[in-house]
Design a protein around this motif. Sequence first.
Motif, PDB file in Angstrom:
ATOM      1  N   UNK A 456       0.863  -1.190   0.000  1.00  0.00           N
ATOM      2  CA  UNK A 456       0.000   0.000   0.000  1.00  0.00           C
ATOM      3  C   UNK A 456       0.891   1.228   0.000  1.00  0.00           C
ATOM      4  N   UNK A 457       0.303   2.421  -0.217  1.00  0.00           N
ATOM      5  CA  UNK A 457       1.126   3.618  -0.372  1.00  0.00           C
ATOM      6  C   UNK A 457       0.365   4.864   0.045  1.00  0.00           C
ATOM      7  N   UNK A 458       1.107   5.767   0.651  1.00  0.00           N
ATOM      8  CA  UNK A 458       0.558   7.086   0.948  1.00  0.00           C
ATOM      9  C   UNK A 458       1.092   8.076  -0.074  1.00  0.00           C
ATOM     10  N   UNK A 459       0.667   9.334   0.053  1.00  0.00           N
ATOM     11  CA  UNK A 459       1.130  10.378  -0.853  1.00  0.00           C
ATOM     12  C   UNK A 459       1.005  11.717  -0.157  1.00  0.00           C
ATOM     13  N   UNK A 460       1.896  12.640  -0.454  1.00  0.00           N
ATOM     14  CA  UNK A 460       1.825  13.989   0.105  1.00  0.00           C
ATOM     15  C   UNK A 460       2.586  14.913  -0.835  1.00  0.00           C
ATOM     16  N   UNK A 461       1.903  15.886  -1.386  1.00  0.00           N
ATOM     17  CA  UNK A 461       2.529  16.779  -2.374  1.00  0.00           C
ATOM     18  C   UNK A 461       3.381  17.821  -1.669  1.00  0.00           C
ATOM     19  N   UNK A 462       4.627  18.063  -2.106  1.00  0.00           N
ATOM     20  CA  UNK A 462       5.328  17.417  -3.226  1.00  0.00           C
ATOM     21  C   UNK A 462       6.354  16.380  -2.773  1.00  0.00           C
ATOM     22  N   UNK A 463       6.415  16.103  -1.455  1.00  0.00           N
ATOM     23  CA  UNK A 463       7.528  15.307  -0.924  1.00  0.00           C
ATOM     24  C   UNK A 463       7.356  13.803  -1.077  1.00  0.00           C
ATOM     25  N   UNK A 464       6.133  13.289  -1.029  1.00  0.00           N
ATOM     26  CA  UNK A 464       5.892  11.857  -1.185  1.00  0.00           C
ATOM     27  C   UNK A 464       5.102  11.618  -2.466  1.00  0.00           C
ATOM     28  N   UNK A 465       5.606  10.737  -3.302  1.00  0.00           N
ATOM     29  CA  UNK A 465       4.975  10.502  -4.601  1.00  0.00           C
ATOM     30  C   UNK A 465       4.802   9.005  -4.823  1.00  0.00           C
ATOM     31  N   UNK A 466       3.951   8.664  -5.760  1.00  0.00           N
ATOM     32  CA  UNK A 466       3.829   7.290  -6.252  1.00  0.00           C
ATOM     33  C   UNK A 466       4.286   7.296  -7.703  1.00  0.00           C
ATOM     34  N   UNK A 467       5.307   6.474  -8.005  1.00  0.00           N
ATOM     35  CA  UNK A 467       5.810   6.378  -9.369  1.00  0.00           C
ATOM     36  C   UNK A 467       5.969   4.915  -9.745  1.00  0.00           C
ATOM     37  N   UNK A 468       5.577   4.578 -10.957  1.00  0.00           N
ATOM     38  CA  UNK A 468       5.823   3.245 -11.487  1.00  0.00           C
ATOM     39  C   UNK A 468       6.162   3.361 -12.960  1.00  0.00           C
ATOM     40  N   UNK A 469       6.944   2.402 -13.455  1.00  0.00           N
ATOM     41  CA  UNK A 469       7.429   2.434 -14.836  1.00  0.00           C
ATOM     42  C   UNK A 469       6.827   1.305 -15.636  1.00  0.00           C
ATOM     43  N   UNK A 470       6.394   1.627 -16.839  1.00  0.00           N
ATOM     44  CA  UNK A 470       5.868   0.620 -17.749  1.00  0.00           C
ATOM     45  C   UNK A 470       7.033  -0.074 -18.437  1.00  0.00           C
ATOM     46  N   UNK A 471       7.382  -1.253 -17.964  1.00  0.00           N
ATOM     47  CA  UNK A 471       8.509  -2.003 -18.517  1.00  0.00           C
ATOM     48  C   UNK A 471       8.069  -3.021 -19.560  1.00  0.00           C
ATOM     49  N   UNK A 472       6.810  -2.985 -19.948  1.00  0.00           N
ATOM     50  CA  UNK A 472       6.309  -3.913 -20.967  1.00  0.00           C
ATOM     51  C   UNK A 472       6.438  -3.269 -22.348  1.00  0.00           C
ATOM     52  N   UNK A 473       6.312  -4.050 -23.407  1.00  0.00           N
ATOM     53  CA  UNK A 473       6.381  -3.467 -24.758  1.00  0.00           C
ATOM     54  C   UNK A 473       5.074  -2.846 -25.228  1.00  0.00           C
ATOM     55  N   UNK A 474       4.058  -2.802 -24.349  1.00  0.00           N
ATOM     56  CA  UNK A 474       2.735  -2.316 -24.747  1.00  0.00           C
ATOM     57  C   UNK A 474       2.336  -1.116 -23.887  1.00  0.00           C
ATOM     58  N   UNK A 475       1.402  -0.337 -24.390  1.00  0.00           N
ATOM     59  CA  UNK A 475       0.892   0.786 -23.621  1.00  0.00           C
ATOM     60  C   UNK A 475      -0.003   0.314 -22.485  1.00  0.00           C
ATOM     61  N   UNK A 476      -0.172   1.172 -21.475  1.00  0.00           N
ATOM     62  CA  UNK A 476      -1.052   0.893 -20.336  1.00  0.00           C
ATOM     63  C   UNK A 476      -2.128   1.968 -20.302  1.00  0.00           C
TER      64      UNK A 476
END
Length: 569
Positions: A456-476
């Motif tokens: 699970x994940x929290x968030x707080x602008x601008x110091x805490x963010x959620x980032x993920x990378x699309x490492x597949x060959x297809x769009x999401x």
Amino acid sequence: MTAVSEAPAAVEAGEPRSVNRRRIVVVGTVAALLIAAAGVAAWAYGGDVPRGTRVLGVDLGGLSRTEAERKLTEALGPRTGDPVTVDLDGEAVRIEAADIALKLNVDLTVGRAIKGSPSPFGERSVAPVIELDKEKLATVLRKQLDPKKVTLKKPGIAWAGLTPKPTYPAAGRALDPAAAAGEIRKAWLTGGTARVPLVDRPPATNREQVDALVRDLAVPAVAAPVTVRVAGESFTLSPAAIAQGLVFRSDDDGRLTPAIDGKRLHAAAAKEFAKVEKAPADARITLVKGKPSVVAGAAGDMVDLGALGTALLAVLPTPAPRVVDATRTEQQPAVAEAEIAALGIKEKVSTFTTYFTGGASSPRSQNIMTIARAVDGAVVRPGETFSLNGHTGERDYASGYQDAPVIVGGKLEPGVGGGASQFTTTLFNAAYYAGLQDVEHKPHSFYFSRYPAVIESTIFYPTLDLKFKNTTPWGIFIDTSYTSRSVTVSMWSTKVYDSVKTVRSPRRNITSPPTVHREPGPKCITSSGLPGFTQDAWRVIRKDGKEVKREKFTWRYDPEPRFVCGEEP
């Protein structure tokens, strides 16, 4: 007796006549010299290139143009891929030839060699014609240069509301790109080092010229609005919008130039421009009967900002009333239908739902719905990293967020955007189960039973963010939806993995919650408290019938205190 004169005796046949031998010698010598000179000239000018001509040590004398070009290419060609070594104000740097379009122009070099006089008894050196891109060279050198060494102070004019604030220039040390280009031309292909020192230079724009720009342009520019006429329609640019669009740019030589920044002007007067424009629509993905479908984009009809900028600069120094004419141009969508179709978005690859209380009307629920709407329809292309903060921007009152409980300094307090972390957890799990790469996330400091432990994940602008990378060959494609008690995030793409599952360890290092009494008031929120613990979770990814990745996540939850509003009895 009469004297009788004698006729000269006749020259008998075969007797030689007397001649002037000195004249014969002189004539013969001249003839010999002429013949010799002609021979030397023929030798010296044999071929297209005069004898004795060399280019960087390569003898081209007596060769035809074609032969000279071939010989020069064979001799120097292997060196043309070499970098050039530069002594940049005492710092040794290497510049790749391709980075500054550095090349030997063989045709012009041979043409230069053909011209001029021969050296039949010596050598004649001809400099090669070496070409480069001066702007690229200046850019490369400035990237390598310690900016602290550049002491030339650039001029500027900035805005404080509607008031122009000048920055005055001053002479100092700076790069001389023209001199640098000359040194590099000489050093390249010889294996030498180009000496490029910084030199003392005055700024191209002086103090008096800065004052003139303020007086004659900046001040009158914002003294009144400007009416823009477009094909029978019109809109108004306010002084505030003009101040946003009128910029003064200084180059590295300290030359200050006014310009209209079309993008900034358009953003500052977006509602006014909208009166006469039709914005282009990008191609997009939508769900039709539960399946992704590509919706074609449409061209727009937008004001030509470049032409408008030129017209504005002409009238801004003048008093009111001020009117300019503008034109519209067709603008194609930034994202074409074929581009979206090629992303391979065709099936659901993950989905995750979390639940909340309070109904649809509570501030916390409203915040969850607001951020879900902001993310709905986002597309993450192959290789891209999605940032939740970057996508939504600051979650403030102006963006429609309300006050709801947030964790601040280990305590629950009202804060704008409370509840956004529940959507963050939902999005994180959808990305997690799609097999996407975790780039940045942080679980909550307290455990909440509405979330899956550890994952699970929290968030707080601008110091805490959620980032993920699309490492597949297809769009999401990210699809969000909500009800009065739940929020769901689904990801659509082309399936890459057989399955993504989570295996958890037992909880350990369990600690009981303390009781904390807080001062009564609007910031005090009571809670029953929850124990703290540490737990591990492994993401197990399977593909083609076998496990291809096992990724460990570990988190330590602090015990959530039992908060009591009021003094301890």
